[in-house]
Design a protein around this motif. Sequence first.
Motif, PDB file in Angstrom:
ATOM      1  N   UNK A  35       0.857  -1.189   0.000  1.00  0.00           N
ATOM      2  CA  UNK A  35       0.000   0.000   0.000  1.00  0.00           C
ATOM      3  C   UNK A  35       0.889   1.233   0.000  1.00  0.00           C
ATOM      4  N   UNK A  36       0.616   2.144  -0.912  1.00  0.00           N
ATOM      5  CA  UNK A  36       1.259   3.458  -0.940  1.00  0.00           C
ATOM      6  C   UNK A  36       0.178   4.452  -0.517  1.00  0.00           C
ATOM      7  N   UNK A  37       0.413   5.175   0.557  1.00  0.00           N
ATOM      8  CA  UNK A  37      -0.582   6.125   1.081  1.00  0.00           C
ATOM      9  C   UNK A  37       0.028   7.523   1.121  1.00  0.00           C
ATOM     10  N   UNK A  38      -0.669   8.477   0.535  1.00  0.00           N
ATOM     11  CA  UNK A  38      -0.241   9.872   0.558  1.00  0.00           C
ATOM     12  C   UNK A  38      -1.117  10.654   1.533  1.00  0.00           C
ATOM     13  N   UNK A  39      -0.584  10.989   2.701  1.00  0.00           N
ATOM     14  CA  UNK A  39      -1.403  11.715   3.670  1.00  0.00           C
ATOM     15  C   UNK A  39      -1.790  13.124   3.217  1.00  0.00           C
ATOM     16  N   UNK A  40      -0.978  13.764   2.387  1.00  0.00           N
ATOM     17  CA  UNK A  40      -1.306  15.141   1.984  1.00  0.00           C
ATOM     18  C   UNK A  40      -2.444  15.201   0.979  1.00  0.00           C
ATOM     19  N   UNK A  41      -2.712  14.089   0.274  1.00  0.00           N
ATOM     20  CA  UNK A  41      -3.876  14.006  -0.611  1.00  0.00           C
ATOM     21  C   UNK A  41      -4.935  13.063  -0.042  1.00  0.00           C
ATOM     22  N   UNK A  42      -4.605  12.346   1.015  1.00  0.00           N
ATOM     23  CA  UNK A  42      -5.488  11.380   1.669  1.00  0.00           C
ATOM     24  C   UNK A  42      -6.033  10.353   0.673  1.00  0.00           C
ATOM     25  N   UNK A  43      -5.133   9.850  -0.173  1.00  0.00           N
ATOM     26  CA  UNK A  43      -5.477   8.797  -1.119  1.00  0.00           C
ATOM     27  C   UNK A  43      -4.394   7.719  -1.059  1.00  0.00           C
ATOM     28  N   UNK A  44      -4.758   6.538  -1.547  1.00  0.00           N
ATOM     29  CA  UNK A  44      -3.788   5.447  -1.550  1.00  0.00           C
ATOM     30  C   UNK A  44      -3.877   4.675  -2.852  1.00  0.00           C
ATOM     31  N   UNK A  45      -2.832   3.907  -3.078  1.00  0.00           N
ATOM     32  CA  UNK A  45      -2.778   2.986  -4.197  1.00  0.00           C
ATOM     33  C   UNK A  45      -2.239   1.672  -3.665  1.00  0.00           C
ATOM     34  N   UNK A  46      -2.486   0.600  -4.366  1.00  0.00           N
ATOM     35  CA  UNK A  46      -2.012  -0.683  -3.874  1.00  0.00           C
ATOM     36  C   UNK A  46      -1.680  -1.597  -5.039  1.00  0.00           C
ATOM     37  N   UNK A  47      -0.947  -2.655  -4.728  1.00  0.00           N
ATOM     38  CA  UNK A  47      -0.590  -3.635  -5.737  1.00  0.00           C
ATOM     39  C   UNK A  47       0.139  -4.798  -5.098  1.00  0.00           C
ATOM     40  N   UNK A  48       0.536  -5.752  -5.923  1.00  0.00           N
ATOM     41  CA  UNK A  48       1.277  -6.913  -5.425  1.00  0.00           C
ATOM     42  C   UNK A  48       2.767  -6.619  -5.323  1.00  0.00           C
ATOM     43  N   UNK A  49       3.201  -5.496  -5.888  1.00  0.00           N
ATOM     44  CA  UNK A  49       4.603  -5.087  -5.809  1.00  0.00           C
ATOM     45  C   UNK A  49       4.645  -3.586  -5.526  1.00  0.00           C
ATOM     46  N   UNK A  51       6.176  -1.406  -7.283  1.00  0.00           N
ATOM     47  CA  UNK A  51       5.991  -0.717  -8.553  1.00  0.00           C
ATOM     48  C   UNK A  51       4.506  -0.557  -8.880  1.00  0.00           C
ATOM     49  N   UNK A  52       3.737  -1.647  -8.715  1.00  0.00           N
ATOM     50  CA  UNK A  52       2.284  -1.581  -8.950  1.00  0.00           C
ATOM     51  C   UNK A  52       1.623  -0.585  -8.012  1.00  0.00           C
ATOM     52  N   UNK A  53       1.997  -0.617  -6.742  1.00  0.00           N
ATOM     53  CA  UNK A  53       1.390   0.279  -5.751  1.00  0.00           C
ATOM     54  C   UNK A  53       1.737   1.735  -6.041  1.00  0.00           C
ATOM     55  N   UNK A  54       2.976   1.993  -6.422  1.00  0.00           N
ATOM     56  CA  UNK A  54       3.390   3.368  -6.734  1.00  0.00           C
ATOM     57  C   UNK A  54       2.623   3.896  -7.943  1.00  0.00           C
ATOM     58  N   UNK A  55       2.509   3.074  -8.986  1.00  0.00           N
ATOM     59  CA  UNK A  55       1.760   3.498 -10.175  1.00  0.00           C
ATOM     60  C   UNK A  55       0.289   3.727  -9.840  1.00  0.00           C
ATOM     61  N   UNK A  56      -0.269   2.863  -9.011  1.00  0.00           N
ATOM     62  CA  UNK A  56      -1.666   2.995  -8.605  1.00  0.00           C
ATOM     63  C   UNK A  56      -1.895   4.303  -7.843  1.00  0.00           C
ATOM     64  N   UNK A  57      -0.980   4.646  -6.954  1.00  0.00           N
ATOM     65  CA  UNK A  57      -1.107   5.898  -6.204  1.00  0.00           C
ATOM     66  C   UNK A  57      -0.999   7.098  -7.124  1.00  0.00           C
ATOM     67  N   UNK A  58      -0.051   7.081  -8.030  1.00  0.00           N
ATOM     68  CA  UNK A  58       0.104   8.219  -8.947  1.00  0.00           C
ATOM     69  C   UNK A  58      -1.156   8.411  -9.768  1.00  0.00           C
ATOM     70  N   UNK A  59      -1.747   7.327 -10.254  1.00  0.00           N
ATOM     71  CA  UNK A  59      -3.004   7.419 -11.003  1.00  0.00           C
ATOM     72  C   UNK A  59      -4.105   8.012 -10.120  1.00  0.00           C
ATOM     73  N   UNK A  60      -4.198   7.559  -8.869  1.00  0.00           N
ATOM     74  CA  UNK A  60      -5.237   8.066  -7.952  1.00  0.00           C
ATOM     75  C   UNK A  60      -5.070   9.565  -7.719  1.00  0.00           C
ATOM     76  N   UNK A  61      -3.836  10.016  -7.503  1.00  0.00           N
ATOM     77  CA  UNK A  61      -3.599  11.451  -7.287  1.00  0.00           C
ATOM     78  C   UNK A  61      -3.893  12.231  -8.559  1.00  0.00           C
ATOM     79  N   UNK A  62      -3.450  11.721  -9.711  1.00  0.00           N
ATOM     80  CA  UNK A  62      -3.722  12.411 -10.973  1.00  0.00           C
ATOM     81  C   UNK A  62      -5.219  12.519 -11.237  1.00  0.00           C
ATOM     82  N   UNK A  63      -5.962  11.462 -10.952  1.00  0.00           N
ATOM     83  CA  UNK A  63      -7.416  11.507 -11.156  1.00  0.00           C
ATOM     84  C   UNK A  63      -8.073  12.516 -10.221  1.00  0.00           C
ATOM     85  N   UNK A  64      -7.614  12.563  -8.965  1.00  0.00           N
ATOM     86  CA  UNK A  64      -8.110  13.565  -8.016  1.00  0.00           C
ATOM     87  C   UNK A  64      -7.853  14.967  -8.564  1.00  0.00           C
TER      88      UNK A  64
END
Length: 128
Positions: A35-49, A51-64
Motif C-alpha cells: 500500500x502506498x498512502x499519501x497523507x497530503x492528498x489522503x489517497x492510496x494505491x495498492x498492488x502486489x509489488x 511498482x504496482x502500488x506506486x503506479x496505482x497511487x500516482x493514477x489516484x492522485x492524478x485523477x483527483x
Amino acid sequence: MKAPLKADGNYFDGKNRADFHNVPVFIIQEDNTVIYYSPVFDVSGYGHSEDEAAKSLIVAIQEFLKYTINKKTIELELAKLGWKRAKKKKFVPPAMSDMVKKRDYLSEIINDHNFRKESINVSVPAVA
C-alpha cells in the motif's frame, strides 16, 4: 547533512496543469499487498509489488487533480486537506503533525504498522 525535502505544489489555471513535488508517501506491506498512502492528498494505491502500488497511487492522485481542476474546485479541495497558498498558485501541504492530530487512522499507521516514508512527484499535464 542533506536538507529535508519540502513538499510543494503549483497549479497553473490558464494551462490546467498541476505539478506537485516531494509528496510524502507511506509504504506499508500487509500480507501480499503493498500500500502506498499519501497523507497530503489522503489517497492510496495498492498492488502486489511496490511498482504496482506506486503506479496505482500516482493514477489516484492524478485523477483527483484532474477531477478537481475540471470542476474548478482544486483550491477548495486542497484547502480542505490542509494545504495553504504560499503565493498566487503555489501551495504547501499541512505539517505531518497537524495531519496526525486530525486523522486517527494516520496515527494508527504510524503507531501500529511497519512502514517507510518516501517522496514522489506527481504532475497533471496541460489539457490540449
